[in-house]
Scaffold this motif. Sequence first.
Motif, PDB file in Angstrom:
ATOM      1  N   LEU A  48       1.812   3.138   8.907  1.00 31.17           N
ATOM      2  CA  LEU A  48       2.293   2.481   7.568  1.00 31.17           C
ATOM      3  C   LEU A  48       3.633   2.368   7.318  1.00 31.17           C
ATOM      4  O   LEU A  48       4.275   1.985   6.411  1.00 31.17           O
ATOM      5  CB  LEU A  48       1.358   3.117   6.345  1.00 31.17           C
ATOM      6  CG  LEU A  48      -0.152   2.775   6.409  1.00 31.17           C
ATOM      7  CD1 LEU A  48      -0.781   3.406   5.209  1.00 31.17           C
ATOM      8  CD2 LEU A  48      -0.352   1.232   6.536  1.00 31.17           C
ATOM      9  N   MET A  49       4.337   3.420   8.194  1.00 31.49           N
ATOM     10  CA  MET A  49       5.928   3.635   7.770  1.00 31.49           C
ATOM     11  C   MET A  49       6.446   3.226   9.389  1.00 31.49           C
ATOM     12  O   MET A  49       6.933   4.283  10.042  1.00 31.49           O
ATOM     13  CB  MET A  49       6.262   4.907   7.635  1.00 31.49           C
ATOM     14  CG  MET A  49       5.590   5.313   6.067  1.00 31.49           C
ATOM     15  SD  MET A  49       6.468   4.544   4.639  1.00 31.49           S
ATOM     16  CE  MET A  49       8.048   5.384   4.793  1.00 31.49           C
ATOM     17  N   PRO A  50       6.501   2.251   9.873  1.00 33.50           N
ATOM     18  CA  PRO A  50       7.109   1.645  11.039  1.00 33.50           C
ATOM     19  C   PRO A  50       8.477   2.158  11.329  1.00 33.50           C
ATOM     20  O   PRO A  50       8.776   2.284  12.580  1.00 33.50           O
ATOM     21  CB  PRO A  50       6.964   0.084  11.417  1.00 33.50           C
ATOM     22  CG  PRO A  50       6.795  -0.214   9.879  1.00 33.50           C
ATOM     23  CD  PRO A  50       6.048   1.038   8.919  1.00 33.50           C
ATOM     24  N   ASP A  51       9.315   2.343  10.372  1.00 32.43           N
ATOM     25  CA  ASP A  51      10.605   2.782  10.682  1.00 32.43           C
ATOM     26  C   ASP A  51      10.649   3.977  11.084  1.00 32.43           C
ATOM     27  O   ASP A  51      11.841   4.455  11.436  1.00 32.43           O
ATOM     28  CB  ASP A  51      11.520   2.519   9.350  1.00 32.43           C
ATOM     29  CG  ASP A  51      11.326   0.949   8.734  1.00 32.43           C
ATOM     30  OD1 ASP A  51      11.282   0.073   9.846  1.00 32.43           O
ATOM     31  OD2 ASP A  51      11.860   0.679   7.736  1.00 32.43           O
TER      32      ASP A  51
ATOM     33  N   ILE B  47       0.716  -1.294   0.040  1.00 33.81           N
ATOM     34  CA  ILE B  47       0.010  -0.009  -0.007  1.00 33.81           C
ATOM     35  C   ILE B  47       0.889   1.085  -0.083  1.00 33.81           C
ATOM     36  O   ILE B  47       1.769   1.203   0.867  1.00 33.81           O
ATOM     37  CB  ILE B  47      -0.955  -0.063   1.268  1.00 33.81           C
ATOM     38  CG1 ILE B  47      -1.934  -1.089   1.170  1.00 33.81           C
ATOM     39  CG2 ILE B  47      -1.886   1.284   1.375  1.00 33.81           C
ATOM     40  CD1 ILE B  47      -2.704  -1.257   2.682  1.00 33.81           C
ATOM     41  N   ASN B  48       0.511   2.224  -0.981  1.00 35.61           N
ATOM     42  CA  ASN B  48       1.299   3.408  -1.013  1.00 35.61           C
ATOM     43  C   ASN B  48       0.808   4.195   0.103  1.00 35.61           C
ATOM     44  O   ASN B  48      -0.246   4.702   0.451  1.00 35.61           O
ATOM     45  CB  ASN B  48       1.150   4.105  -2.200  1.00 35.61           C
ATOM     46  CG  ASN B  48       1.816   5.487  -2.477  1.00 35.61           C
ATOM     47  OD1 ASN B  48       1.696   6.316  -1.491  1.00 35.61           O
ATOM     48  ND2 ASN B  48       2.753   5.601  -3.432  1.00 35.61           N
TER      49      ASN B  48
ATOM     50  N   ALA C 267      -2.769   6.278   0.718  1.00 32.78           N
ATOM     51  CA  ALA C 267      -3.677   5.662   1.773  1.00 32.78           C
ATOM     52  C   ALA C 267      -3.945   6.727   2.744  1.00 32.78           C
ATOM     53  O   ALA C 267      -5.123   6.872   2.967  1.00 32.78           O
ATOM     54  CB  ALA C 267      -2.972   4.296   2.508  1.00 32.78           C
ATOM     55  N   ALA C 268      -3.051   7.554   3.113  1.00 28.00           N
ATOM     56  CA  ALA C 268      -3.281   8.601   4.054  1.00 28.00           C
ATOM     57  C   ALA C 268      -4.144   9.716   3.422  1.00 28.00           C
ATOM     58  O   ALA C 268      -5.218  10.127   4.138  1.00 28.00           O
ATOM     59  CB  ALA C 268      -2.045   9.399   4.341  1.00 28.00           C
TER      60      ALA C 268
ATOM     61  N   ALA D 105      -2.192  12.016   8.627  1.00 26.89           N
ATOM     62  CA  ALA D 105      -0.836  12.109   9.063  1.00 26.89           C
ATOM     63  C   ALA D 105      -0.519  10.977   9.783  1.00 26.89           C
ATOM     64  O   ALA D 105       0.383  10.500   9.630  1.00 26.89           O
ATOM     65  CB  ALA D 105      -0.483  13.246   9.631  1.00 26.89           C
ATOM     66  N   ALA D 106      -1.271  10.711  10.920  1.00 25.95           N
ATOM     67  CA  ALA D 106      -0.934   9.548  11.666  1.00 25.95           C
ATOM     68  C   ALA D 106      -0.930   8.376  10.958  1.00 25.95           C
ATOM     69  O   ALA D 106      -0.176   7.270  11.321  1.00 25.95           O
ATOM     70  CB  ALA D 106      -2.008   9.773  12.651  1.00 25.95           C
ATOM     71  N   ALA D 107      -1.864   7.975  10.050  1.00 24.44           N
ATOM     72  CA  ALA D 107      -2.008   6.863   9.135  1.00 24.44           C
ATOM     73  C   ALA D 107      -0.693   6.583   8.359  1.00 24.44           C
ATOM     74  O   ALA D 107      -0.338   5.490   8.548  1.00 24.44           O
ATOM     75  CB  ALA D 107      -3.166   6.874   8.049  1.00 24.44           C
TER      76      ALA D 107
END
Length: 431
Positions: free
Chosen positions: A37-40, A3-4, A8-9, A31-33
């Motif tokens: 989706l970017m756990p790093d 998912i991009n 998605a955001a 922004a939070a989503a």
Amino acid sequence: MSINPVAAASIIMLVLLFLKVPVFASVFAAAAAYFFLMPDLPQQIVVQRMLAGAESIPMLAIPFFVCAGTFMNYSGVTARVMQFCEVLTGRMTGGLAQVNVLLSTLMGGLSGSNLADAAMEAKMLVPEMEKRGFSKEFSSVVTACSAMITPLIPPGIAMIVYGSIANVSIGNLFIAGIGPGLLLCVTMMLLVSIISHKRNYKPLRTERMKASDFMRALKEAALPLCLPIIIIGGIRLGIFTPTEAGTVAIVYSLLLGVIYHELTMDSFIKGMKETIITTSGIMLIICAANAFAWVLTRERIPQMITELIVGLIDNKYIFLIAVNIFLLIVGMFIEGTAAMIVLVPLLAPIAAAYGIHEIQFAMTVIFNMAVGCITPPMGTLMFVTCGITKCKIKNFIIEARPFYVLLLVCLMLLTFVPIFSVGVLQLFGLA
């Protein structure tokens, strides 16, 4: 299938806005989503970016000017300026409708908030207009549409937001805003006159204006009308910055309250409460939008869009037409401040690449966002005005059709005839 995160955001934000979730919550959720989706990415960045949006020094001007405008309403300023407008427009066809438009123009230089202007005039003028034979729908439309002038006349809050985002001189934006504000004021008064003539709406008086009446009204309104001159003059002479001008406006409004003996301790407290509530709403949107704008910047969305548009469109006029259509659609669904914070970093570099004057483009964007305030389904001015006057939204939209046409004509003039957007700056040798 991956998912991009940006896509998605963005989808989450649009879905929440369609569900009428508050703007700041919708943008923050987007922004939070992205961070989810970017756990790093460290999660605390989203909070840091929100705080950074609120810590901008130019943004301090927003609560200052909101506070000054609130105190103006409690200091008897509005009634005195309205009396002055009645004297000036008394013989014009349309009577109080003309007063409504001119009052918004003059109060725009005092309050800086279109919602406050619309609410004030909906309470003060619409009932009186109905007593004099104006329809509720026409009275509501004139009130909401004339309040659009407020963000264009200095010290409009929209100019402060745009200037701080795009790194454009707020002082120059203040001066340039006089042109679009007067353009909308004059054309709207002409339209009101035409409609009033067809419907036989009478003027306030038939006799000629007496010099004594004019001088009396001018004397009462002179001190409030000096505020825009003080603000712009002080900024241009280097006496104070736009942010410091906000504090000067507060002191001046308190001084008027003392001179007119109308600002009591109770009204002072009410004014402070209104300032806190209004400023909080604006700053929540700014904080959330700043976090989402950081996401777009990190993903190089501005650069990608710039390269795409410049590659597809080789004519700046076609670009401006495309931008106007895009912004008008965006303004129908997203609150103007949030839209500017997200979109200006994307669009301003493209406009610069086409050689479009930064002030001209700024006026085009601000005007587009102002139009969004009276268009369904998210038109804030429309809902605020109709909520007070009890006018049905459907009837409002039908009555507003000639005004929508007028706004599109004014938008085209601002977009393609630079004298209307930068003419005042050129007059002062600043452009």
